[in-house]
Design a protein around this motif. Structure first.
Motif, PDB file in Angstrom:
ATOM      1  N   ARG A  89       0.816  -1.216   0.000  1.00  0.00           N
ATOM      2  CA  ARG A  89       0.000   0.000   0.000  1.00  0.00           C
ATOM      3  C   ARG A  89       0.848   1.265   0.000  1.00  0.00           C
ATOM      4  NH1 ARG A  89      -1.674   3.268   3.967  1.00  0.00           N
ATOM      5  NH2 ARG A  89      -0.898   1.846   5.582  1.00  0.00           N
ATOM      6  N   LEU A  90       1.950   1.281   0.777  1.00  0.00           N
ATOM      7  CA  LEU A  90       2.768   2.477   0.873  1.00  0.00           C
ATOM      8  C   LEU A  90       3.285   2.905  -0.492  1.00  0.00           C
ATOM      9  CD1 LEU A  90       4.306   4.644   2.450  1.00  0.00           C
ATOM     10  CD2 LEU A  90       6.141   2.969   2.809  1.00  0.00           C
ATOM     11  N   TRP A  91       3.872   1.960  -1.239  1.00  0.00           N
ATOM     12  CA  TRP A  91       4.449   2.302  -2.529  1.00  0.00           C
ATOM     13  C   TRP A  91       3.371   2.597  -3.560  1.00  0.00           C
ATOM     14  CZ3 TRP A  91       9.248   3.725  -2.672  1.00  0.00           C
ATOM     15  CH2 TRP A  91      10.119   3.260  -1.676  1.00  0.00           C
ATOM     16  N   MET A  92       2.245   1.900  -3.475  1.00  0.00           N
ATOM     17  CA  MET A  92       1.142   2.204  -4.386  1.00  0.00           C
ATOM     18  C   MET A  92       0.597   3.610  -4.135  1.00  0.00           C
ATOM     19  SD  MET A  92       0.579  -0.237  -6.541  1.00  0.00           S
ATOM     20  CE  MET A  92      -1.123  -0.006  -7.053  1.00  0.00           C
ATOM     21  N   THR A  93       0.534   4.008  -2.861  1.00  0.00           N
ATOM     22  CA  THR A  93       0.064   5.353  -2.527  1.00  0.00           C
ATOM     23  C   THR A  93       1.012   6.409  -3.070  1.00  0.00           C
ATOM     24  OG1 THR A  93      -1.015   4.524  -0.523  1.00  0.00           O
ATOM     25  CG2 THR A  93      -0.584   6.891  -0.639  1.00  0.00           C
ATOM     26  N   ARG A  94       2.305   6.172  -2.918  1.00  0.00           N
ATOM     27  CA  ARG A  94       3.291   7.122  -3.434  1.00  0.00           C
ATOM     28  C   ARG A  94       3.201   7.238  -4.952  1.00  0.00           C
ATOM     29  NH1 ARG A  94       8.878   5.889  -0.021  1.00  0.00           N
ATOM     30  NH2 ARG A  94       8.095   6.529   2.036  1.00  0.00           N
ATOM     31  N   MET A  95       3.050   6.111  -5.615  1.00  0.00           N
ATOM     32  CA  MET A  95       2.945   6.145  -7.068  1.00  0.00           C
ATOM     33  C   MET A  95       1.672   6.866  -7.503  1.00  0.00           C
ATOM     34  SD  MET A  95       3.989   5.659 -10.065  1.00  0.00           S
ATOM     35  CE  MET A  95       5.486   4.733  -9.742  1.00  0.00           C
ATOM     36  N   ALA A  96       0.576   6.595  -6.817  1.00  0.00           N
ATOM     37  CA  ALA A  96      -0.679   7.269  -7.156  1.00  0.00           C
ATOM     38  C   ALA A  96      -0.544   8.781  -7.003  1.00  0.00           C
ATOM     39  CB  ALA A  96      -1.812   6.743  -6.274  1.00  0.00           C
ATOM     40  N   GLN A  97       0.216   9.216  -5.992  1.00  0.00           N
ATOM     41  CA  GLN A  97       0.413  10.646  -5.782  1.00  0.00           C
ATOM     42  C   GLN A  97       1.254  11.251  -6.901  1.00  0.00           C
ATOM     43  OE1 GLN A  97      -1.155  12.305  -3.472  1.00  0.00           O
ATOM     44  NE2 GLN A  97      -0.303  14.279  -4.099  1.00  0.00           N
ATOM     45  N   LEU A  98       2.271  10.533  -7.350  1.00  0.00           N
ATOM     46  CA  LEU A  98       3.077  11.008  -8.466  1.00  0.00           C
ATOM     47  C   LEU A  98       2.229  11.160  -9.723  1.00  0.00           C
ATOM     48  CD1 LEU A  98       6.365   8.929  -8.052  1.00  0.00           C
ATOM     49  CD2 LEU A  98       6.139  11.410  -7.813  1.00  0.00           C
ATOM     50  N   ILE A  99       1.331  10.203  -9.930  1.00  0.00           N
ATOM     51  CA  ILE A  99       0.441  10.273 -11.090  1.00  0.00           C
ATOM     52  C   ILE A  99      -0.518  11.445 -10.956  1.00  0.00           C
ATOM     53  CG2 ILE A  99      -1.379   9.070 -12.367  1.00  0.00           C
ATOM     54  CD1 ILE A  99       0.034   6.437 -11.538  1.00  0.00           C
ATOM     55  N   ALA A 100      -1.094  11.596  -9.759  1.00  0.00           N
ATOM     56  CA  ALA A 100      -2.065  12.665  -9.524  1.00  0.00           C
ATOM     57  C   ALA A 100      -1.435  14.042  -9.708  1.00  0.00           C
ATOM     58  CB  ALA A 100      -2.653  12.536  -8.119  1.00  0.00           C
TER      59      ALA A 100
END
Length: 209
Positions: free
Chosen positions: A156-167
């Motif tokens: 979840r941590l890395w997925m959240t970070r990636m989602a933020q980069l995309i956003a």
């Protein structure tokens, strides 16, 4: 006029090439620019790399690499492309991301890596044969070249970070999509593109609608 001096200038000053701004970073070569390598290109740019060499052979991947910020694109089928990287960089690169090729690609990466540099391997080798490192390319064992083998982090941590980069618009993964399918019955067709090494393919997406 007040005089000033730099202590041990010969050890602490570096000549900046003409045309280079004061804001420049390390040089990185990404060998193999499929989906993993393209993310490597973007990661290098986000980390402030200066020269970013994207090495591959498929034109769709070259186009995305340029959009992701690669400063140089090299055809891996062209003779002397490794020498060209060193020449255009003004010397060996600071880092290499190995994202494709066979077992001999490791030596290719080491051949353009400077002393004190790091090669990160993101390729998988399932052939069972030993990976042979040419001693001369590794400084005969004391060239201070670091080799790292890493895997893809999850959770979840890395997925959240990636989602933020995309956003935030820092990463645009939709640029990888070259083929779109609808329905799970299209899975074989999508897999066939991969198995047949279709040169127009980067990533297929299957919509379960």
């Amino acid at each position: 006029m007040e005089e000033s001096y730099i202590r041990d200038a010969d050890m602490n000053l570096a000549r900046i090439p003409e045309g280079v701004s004061l804001e420049f970073g390390a040089s990185v070569a990404v060998l193999g620019i499929g989906p993993v390598g393209l993310m490597g290109v973007r990661a290098a740019v986000l980390h402030g790399a200066g020269n970013v060499f994207a090495v591959g052979s498929r034109r769709p991947c070259f186009a995305v690499a340029q959009e992701f910020g690669a400063t140089h694109r090299m055809d891996s089928h062209a003779a002397g492309y490794l020498d060209q990287i060193v020449r255009e960089n003004g010397g060996p690169v600071d880092g290499v991301l190995l994202c494709g090729g066979g077992e001999d690609a490791l030596n290719s990466g080491l051949s353009i890596l400077k002393k004190g540099g790091t090669l990160v391997n993101l390729s998988a080798y399932f052939g069972g044969a030993p990976l042979e490192i040419a001693p001369a390319l590794w400084g005969s064992g004391y060239g201070d070249k670091t080799i790292k083998g890493v895997g893809c982090r999850g959770g979840r941590l890395w997925m959240t970070r990636m989602a933020q980069l995309i956003a935030c618009g820092r990463v645009a993964p939709e640029k990888w999509i070259t083929h779109r399918f609808h329905g799970l019955d299209s899975v074989p067709a999508a897999m066939d593109l991969f198995l047949q090494r279709d040169r127009t393919l980067i990533k297929p997406v299957i919509y379960n609608d």
